[in-house]
Design an enzyme around this catalytic site. Structure first.
Site, PDB file in Angstrom:
ATOM      1  CB  SER A 212      -0.953  -7.986   1.769  1.00  0.00           C
ATOM      2  OG  SER A 212      -2.517  -7.615   1.865  1.00  0.00           O
ATOM      3  CD  GLU A 233       3.401   3.561  -1.940  1.00  0.00           C
ATOM      4  OE1 GLU A 233       3.893   3.342  -0.888  1.00  0.00           O
ATOM      5  OE2 GLU A 233       2.850   4.411  -2.375  1.00  0.00           O
ATOM      6  CG  LEU A 234       0.295  -3.511  -3.731  1.00  0.00           C
ATOM      7  CD1 LEU A 234      -0.589  -4.136  -4.718  1.00  0.00           C
ATOM      8  CD2 LEU A 234      -0.397  -3.213  -2.368  1.00  0.00           C
ATOM      9  CB  CYS A 267       7.687  -4.070   1.175  1.00  0.00           C
ATOM     10  SG  CYS A 267       8.453  -2.159   1.343  1.00  0.00           S
ATOM     11  CD  GLU A 363       5.611  -9.573   0.993  1.00  0.00           C
ATOM     12  OE1 GLU A 363       4.389  -9.651   0.912  1.00  0.00           O
ATOM     13  OE2 GLU A 363       6.510  -8.684   1.033  1.00  0.00           O
TER      14      GLU A 363
HETATM   15  P1  NAD Z   1      -2.494  -5.720   4.686  1.00  0.00           P
HETATM   16  O1  NAD Z   1      -3.003  -5.698   3.220  1.00  0.00           O
HETATM   17  O2  NAD Z   1      -3.126  -6.928   5.624  1.00  0.00           O
HETATM   18  O3  NAD Z   1      -3.105  -4.453   5.441  1.00  0.00           O
HETATM   19  C1  NAD Z   1      -2.524  -3.304   5.292  1.00  0.00           C
HETATM   20  C2  NAD Z   1      -3.706  -2.220   5.948  1.00  0.00           C
HETATM   21  O4  NAD Z   1      -4.759  -2.367   5.104  1.00  0.00           O
HETATM   22  C3  NAD Z   1      -4.069  -2.406   7.357  1.00  0.00           C
HETATM   23  O5  NAD Z   1      -4.321  -1.216   7.800  1.00  0.00           O
HETATM   24  C4  NAD Z   1      -5.529  -3.190   7.163  1.00  0.00           C
HETATM   25  O6  NAD Z   1      -6.249  -2.963   8.305  1.00  0.00           O
HETATM   26  C5  NAD Z   1      -5.780  -2.571   5.978  1.00  0.00           C
HETATM   27  N1  NAD Z   1      -7.014  -3.290   5.230  1.00  0.00           N
HETATM   28  C6  NAD Z   1      -7.317  -4.523   5.202  1.00  0.00           C
HETATM   29  N2  NAD Z   1      -8.075  -4.794   4.280  1.00  0.00           N
HETATM   30  C7  NAD Z   1      -8.766  -3.685   3.788  1.00  0.00           C
HETATM   31  C8  NAD Z   1      -9.610  -3.354   3.085  1.00  0.00           C
HETATM   32  N3  NAD Z   1     -10.475  -4.340   2.273  1.00  0.00           N
HETATM   33  N4  NAD Z   1      -9.818  -1.926   2.487  1.00  0.00           N
HETATM   34  C9  NAD Z   1      -8.899  -0.990   3.000  1.00  0.00           C
HETATM   35  N5  NAD Z   1      -8.093  -1.377   4.012  1.00  0.00           N
HETATM   36  C10 NAD Z   1      -7.858  -2.492   4.488  1.00  0.00           C
HETATM   37  O7  NAD Z   1      -1.042  -5.713   4.894  1.00  0.00           O
HETATM   38  P2  NAD Z   1      -0.153  -5.914   6.166  1.00  0.00           P
HETATM   39  O8  NAD Z   1      -0.035  -7.368   6.633  1.00  0.00           O
HETATM   40  O9  NAD Z   1      -0.534  -4.947   7.015  1.00  0.00           O
HETATM   41  O10 NAD Z   1       1.373  -5.544   5.580  1.00  0.00           O
HETATM   42  C11 NAD Z   1       2.429  -6.209   5.075  1.00  0.00           C
HETATM   43  C12 NAD Z   1       2.485  -5.981   3.727  1.00  0.00           C
HETATM   44  O11 NAD Z   1       2.687  -4.874   3.259  1.00  0.00           O
HETATM   45  C13 NAD Z   1       3.532  -6.966   3.050  1.00  0.00           C
HETATM   46  O12 NAD Z   1       2.947  -7.731   1.734  1.00  0.00           O
HETATM   47  C14 NAD Z   1       4.540  -6.038   2.586  1.00  0.00           C
HETATM   48  O13 NAD Z   1       5.315  -6.058   1.548  1.00  0.00           O
HETATM   49  C15 NAD Z   1       3.628  -4.711   2.263  1.00  0.00           C
HETATM   50  N6  NAD Z   1       4.447  -3.405   2.320  1.00  0.00           N
HETATM   51  C16 NAD Z   1       4.666  -2.744   1.264  1.00  0.00           C
HETATM   52  C17 NAD Z   1       5.474  -1.672   1.310  1.00  0.00           C
HETATM   53  C18 NAD Z   1       5.898  -0.918  -0.271  1.00  0.00           C
HETATM   54  O14 NAD Z   1       6.375   0.364   0.006  1.00  0.00           O
HETATM   55  N7  NAD Z   1       5.673  -1.530  -1.479  1.00  0.00           N
HETATM   56  C19 NAD Z   1       5.876  -1.009   2.314  1.00  0.00           C
HETATM   57  C20 NAD Z   1       5.591  -1.669   3.709  1.00  0.00           C
HETATM   58  C21 NAD Z   1       4.784  -2.834   3.218  1.00  0.00           C
END
Ligand code: NAD
Length: 514
Positions: A212, A233-234, A267, A363
């Site tokens: 995210s 990549e968000l 995403c 989103e």
């Molecule tokens: P998230 O940010 O909640 O978590 C992603 C990962 O980060 C998890 O493994 C989580 O445990 C870890 N994390 C959380 N806080 C952290 C910190 N402070 N330091 C390090 N790691 C930490 O996201 P999510 O809900 O798992 O995924 C959904 C998001 O991912 C959506 O916004 C989606 O658009 C995005 N996404 C982007 C792409 C891309 O290619 N741009 C691809 C897939 C998903």
């Protein structure tokens, strides 16, 4: 359903085998272990590394039923869906990654400029950074690893994988599969939530984060302070622009598919549709009719196009966006309700959306086709570019020349005509974005900045000193003058360089020996 992350099947709330979380304090030790194992892997010839990863890909495909069952239990998606979107392409995927790696890792020979002289060789080499941390989200728990795992390992790095706390078992299965072919110390796995991910820094030599915007921001800030090369990549809020001259049936099917694929938890989902007024009534009716046939795994027995949402928080966001849109005047044509006992949600179509609605700005990450009617392509482009995100964007038209020109005006990382998100797993093309989607680049040679550093290596075989070395004297003036003229292209200056060079060499020798 409000269970601990990753402890239940989102389809029906049934409990899953517990997973042992890694204490955050132990993450540093896994990085050390990876660093110890890395040199042996890096020392292997490229062909061996390629073959090892080919074997991993084959293993994934051969054992697809096993991994699909695990993934299905964690995500609620059907096994067929898991195989279709994350496994069936894996052999092509690794071959693409190998072709890209061969280009990205090749040693570059540098052509020397006018002032350089024979006897010098300069090359630029790709050197593995060491240990790469890969933090993945839950939405494609295998594919979101492949895009970084392949290039990180092909480049000769060790990795520490950190799956999402919602899909830890899929990540663990993948780590085990890779360890069969790559020295086991080179593939470390840590399990847990944000604190475990955060513990990868300081320590790793490069970090790939997919997730995210909120988390990505924190990670990019921290990596910036620690000078750790990092790719973030968000999220996305992709727009699709549907023109009146589109290929109608393909466009309806394409918009429904790319809006609802993985229940919109992609995403690069189509999250905003801008359709020209001229075909809006007919187009929206057809989208609604098609979307109404899409089955969710929580209500269908047997085949279903969509799995449930992954978390209760996702359900709450989707419901809030729909309620906000309806309150602001959108018309709910299809869906809008939870299904079954788990986290299933109906395919939903909203007509009459506007830029003020959350569903057109934030989103949603859910199974919602949100449609806004527009006067023409110009209005659509203006609205599409008015976004906090910028991953993919698409234009749908039979006039592909016009489509191409419009696609180039979309302020996104990946622009398409008559398709959407198609390149999302292709190692040959960069997957990147602008604004809130982050500056990260996944896949292609452009992604290698995180995985390798570039080493410039000069080897000088000259026995005498270089012409411009001390001392400064009249010969040096004359030499510089001639060399400048040569660089500027003055005819004949080249003939003066050689004797000057020889005079300089003897002056320097004298200077050094006196
Ligand atoms: P998230 O940010 O909640 O978590 C992603 C990962 O980060 C998890 O493994 C989580 O445990 C870890 N994390 C959380 N806080 C952290 C910190 N402070 N330091 C390090 N790691 C930490 O996201 P999510 O809900 O798992 O995924 C959904 C998001 O991912 C959506 O916004 C989606 O658009 C995005 N996404 C982007 C792409 C891309 O290619 N741009 C691809 C897939 C998903």
């Amino acid at each position: 359903m409000d269970a601990a992350p990753g402890s239940t099947n989102p389809r029906d709330g049934s409990p899953l085998e517990p997973v042992t979380w890694t204490p955050a304090a132990e993450v540093a030790a896994t990085i050390v272990a990876a660093r110890d194992a890395q040199p042996a892997w890096a020392a292997r010839p490229q062909r061996e590394r390629n073959d090892a990863l080919r074997a991993v890909a084959r293993e994934i495909l051969e054992r697809r039923a096993e991994i699909a069952a695990i993934m299905s239990s964690e995500t609620g998606r059907t096994p067929t869906d898991c195989i279709a979107s994350e496994m069936v392409f894996v052999m092509d995927n690794i071959e693409g990654a190998i072709r890209v790696a061969e280009k990205a890792l090749a040693t570059e020979k540098v052509r020397l400029s006018a002032l350089d002289f024979p006897g010098k060789k300069i090359v630029v080499e790709a050197v593995p950074r060491g240990v790469i941390g890969i933090i993945a989200p839950w939405n494609y728990p295998l594919a979101n690893f492949y895009k970084s795992l392949w290039p990180a390992l092909l480049a000769g790095n060790a990795v520490v994988m950190k799956p999402s706390e919602f899909t830890p078992r899929t990540g663990a299965w993948l780590a085990e599969a890779v360890r069969k072919y790559v020295p086991s110390g080179c593939v470390q796995l840590v399990q847990g939530a944000g604190d475990v991910g955060a513990a990868l820094m300081p320590g790793v030599d490069g970090l790939v984060f997919t997730g995210s915007l909120a988390t990505g921001r924190k990670i990019a800030e921290r990596a910036g302070g620690l000078l750790v090369p990092c790719s973030v990549e968000l999220g996305g809020k992709d727009a699709a622009i549907v023109l009146a001259d589109c290929n109608f049936d393909r466009t309806v099917a394409g918009i429904v598919h790319w809006s609802l694929h993985n229940a919109g938890q992609d995403c690069a989902s189509v999250e905003r549709v801008y359709v020209e007024n001229a075909i809006a009534d007919k187009f929206i009716a057809a989208v609604a009719k098609t979307a109404a046939k899409v089955r969710t795994a929580t209500e269908a027995t047997g085949h279903a196009e969509m799995g449930p949402l992954q978390t209760p928080a996702q359900v709450a966001i989707v419901e809030a966006h729909i309620a906000d849109a309806v309150a602001k005047g959108a018309k709910l044509l299809v869906g809008g309700q939870r299904t079954g006992t788990g986290l299933g949600f109906q395919a939903t179509v909203l007509d009459g959306c506007t830029a003020e609605m959350r569903v057109m700005r934030e989103e949603t990450f859910g199974p919602v086709v949100a449609i806004q009617r527009v006067a023409d392509a110009e209005e659509a482009i203006r609205l599409a570019n008015d976004s906090d995100y910028g991953l993919c964007g698409s234009v749908w038209t039979t006039d592909t020349t016009k489509g191409e020109a419009l696609a180039r005006r979309l302020n996104v990382g990946v622009a398409m005509v008559n398709n959407h998100a198609f390149t999302g797993t292709m190692h040959e093309t960069p997957w990147s974005g602008v604004r809130g989607t982050g500056h990260g680049v996944a896949m292609s040679a452009h992604a290698y900045g995180v995985f390798v550093r570039r080493r410039t290596l000069l080897v000088d075989k000259n026995s005498g000193p270089d012409a411009w070395w001390f001392p400064a004297d009249a010969n040096l003036d004359a030499f510089m003058d001639a060399a400048s003229k040569k660089a500027l292209g003055a005819l004949g200056a080249i003939f003066t360089l050689l004797p000057l060079l020889m005079r300089r060499a003897s002056t320097i020798k004298k200077f050094a020996s006196e």
